[in-house]
Design a protein around this motif. Structure first.
Motif, PDB file in Angstrom:
ATOM      1  N   LEU A  70       0.799  -1.084   0.045  1.00  0.00           N
ATOM      2  CA  LEU A  70      -0.127   0.072  -0.041  1.00  0.00           C
ATOM      3  C   LEU A  70       0.801   1.270  -0.008  1.00  0.00           C
ATOM      4  CD1 LEU A  70      -2.760  -1.144   2.328  1.00  0.00           C
ATOM      5  CD2 LEU A  70      -2.911  -1.006   0.129  1.00  0.00           C
ATOM      6  N   GLY A  71       2.141   1.263   0.150  1.00  0.00           N
ATOM      7  CA  GLY A  71       2.858   2.468   0.155  1.00  0.00           C
ATOM      8  C   GLY A  71       2.848   3.038  -1.353  1.00  0.00           C
ATOM      9  N   GLY A  72       2.899   4.384  -1.240  1.00  0.00           N
ATOM     10  CA  GLY A  72       3.068   5.133  -2.321  1.00  0.00           C
ATOM     11  C   GLY A  72       1.645   5.317  -3.145  1.00  0.00           C
ATOM     12  N   ILE A  73       0.440   4.893  -2.486  1.00  0.00           N
ATOM     13  CA  ILE A  73      -0.827   5.000  -3.172  1.00  0.00           C
ATOM     14  C   ILE A  73      -1.038   6.659  -3.434  1.00  0.00           C
ATOM     15  CG2 ILE A  73      -3.361   4.717  -2.702  1.00  0.00           C
ATOM     16  CD1 ILE A  73      -2.283   2.060  -3.355  1.00  0.00           C
ATOM     17  N   THR A  74      -0.848   7.284  -2.439  1.00  0.00           N
ATOM     18  CA  THR A  74      -1.214   8.596  -2.548  1.00  0.00           C
ATOM     19  C   THR A  74      -0.499   9.136  -3.787  1.00  0.00           C
ATOM     20  OG1 THR A  74      -0.071   9.203  -0.687  1.00  0.00           O
ATOM     21  CG2 THR A  74      -2.226   8.978  -0.299  1.00  0.00           C
ATOM     22  N   THR A  75       0.624   8.850  -3.671  1.00  0.00           N
ATOM     23  CA  THR A  75       1.994   9.546  -4.948  1.00  0.00           C
ATOM     24  C   THR A  75       1.141   8.977  -6.360  1.00  0.00           C
ATOM     25  OG1 THR A  75       3.759   9.507  -3.147  1.00  0.00           O
ATOM     26  CG2 THR A  75       4.161   9.565  -5.547  1.00  0.00           C
ATOM     27  N   LYS A  76       0.703   7.709  -6.232  1.00  0.00           N
ATOM     28  CA  LYS A  76       0.420   7.457  -7.820  1.00  0.00           C
ATOM     29  C   LYS A  76      -0.938   8.102  -7.936  1.00  0.00           C
ATOM     30  CE  LYS A  76       2.327   2.848  -7.140  1.00  0.00           C
ATOM     31  NZ  LYS A  76       1.859   1.194  -6.618  1.00  0.00           N
ATOM     32  N   VAL A  77      -1.735   8.368  -7.119  1.00  0.00           N
ATOM     33  CA  VAL A  77      -2.938   9.049  -7.464  1.00  0.00           C
ATOM     34  C   VAL A  77      -2.657  10.756  -7.955  1.00  0.00           C
ATOM     35  CG1 VAL A  77      -5.065   9.970  -6.305  1.00  0.00           C
ATOM     36  CG2 VAL A  77      -4.431   7.605  -5.833  1.00  0.00           C
ATOM     37  N   GLU A  78      -1.728  11.135  -6.968  1.00  0.00           N
ATOM     38  CA  GLU A  78      -1.467  12.598  -7.454  1.00  0.00           C
ATOM     39  C   GLU A  78      -0.842  12.521  -8.817  1.00  0.00           C
ATOM     40  OE1 GLU A  78      -1.684  15.185  -6.070  1.00  0.00           O
ATOM     41  OE2 GLU A  78      -2.284  14.876  -4.019  1.00  0.00           O
TER      42      GLU A  78
END
Length: 229
Positions: A70-78
């Protein structure tokens, strides 16, 4: 001089990331219950004892697997970009679903491992991710109450639908909850200092509104069925 097994070739050169990746491969092949330090060692071509330089044991390794998934989920969304809060939720849901479908055997761990705080919910189980969620929605005009309620409904929807989906693909979701031993960290002061939205709404996040969430979700489902009838 005896050569360490970690240095005898590129296959056996270890670091924490490689150990975690090896664990993910073992889970894919044998399930969560089949994860042992010995099997991870075999996957990486080393003795099991060599792994303890990077993780303290199986429990820490399971936690590291969830963090890796789940790491980096928000970075991918951004990186995808979104122009509305609806677009944000869609992008976030698709990213989490992508993790579930890519790693169906390991994904149930995201539902059963202890979150960083007992009032956070899987699969959005870290303070950093929840802070990003709340900041995005409040930035779009939600007040704190509406943003927290949206977080609860969204996570309930995600974990319910995705666990059913991976189970339908043959993943064993029974008994995985026994993998999580111990509780959440005793202190979260450091993490909360960098998460003002989470800190401000902590009391509401910890409030049990599961019955209301079920009713709201059921009404939404019925409304959708009625619109498509």
């Amino acid at each position: 001089m005896t050569t360490s097994p970690e240095s005898t070739g590129s296959r056996t050169r270890l670091d924490r990331e490689r150990v975690v990746h090896g664990a993910i491969e073992v889970i894919a092949a044998h399930g969560v219950d089949g994860l042992t330090m010995r099997r991870v060692g075999q996957e990486l071509g080393v003795e099991a004892m060599a792994l303890y330089r990077y993780v303290s044991g199986r429990d820490e390794l399971l936690e590291a697997v969830v963090d890796a998934l789940l790491g980096g989920i928000t970075t991918k969304v951004e990186a995808q970009g979104f122009d509305s809060w609806q677009g944000y939720l869609q992008a976030l849901a698709h990213e989490v679903r992508g993790v579930a479908l890519t790693h169906p055997a390991a994904f149930p761990l995201a539902a059963t491992r202890h979150p960083e705080a007992p009032w956070l919910r899987p699969p959005l189980r870290s303070i950093a991710v929840v802070e990003h969620f709340l900041a995005t929605l409040t930035g779009a005009g939600f007040d704190d109450t509406a943003a927290v309620d949206a977080y609860k409904l969204f996570t309930t929807f995600l974990i319910g639908s995705l666990l059913l989906e991976v189970a339908a693909h043959g993943s064993d979701i029974a008994g995985v909850g026994q993998a999580g031993k111990g509780g959440a960290p005793a202190t979260l002061s450091g993490e909360l200092e960098d998460a003002p939205h989470v800190r401000r709404t902590q009391q509401r996040l910890s409030k049990d509104t599961s019955k209301q969430e079920f009713e709201v979700g059921l009404e939404a489902l019925i409304d959708r069925i009625e619109r498509s009838f």
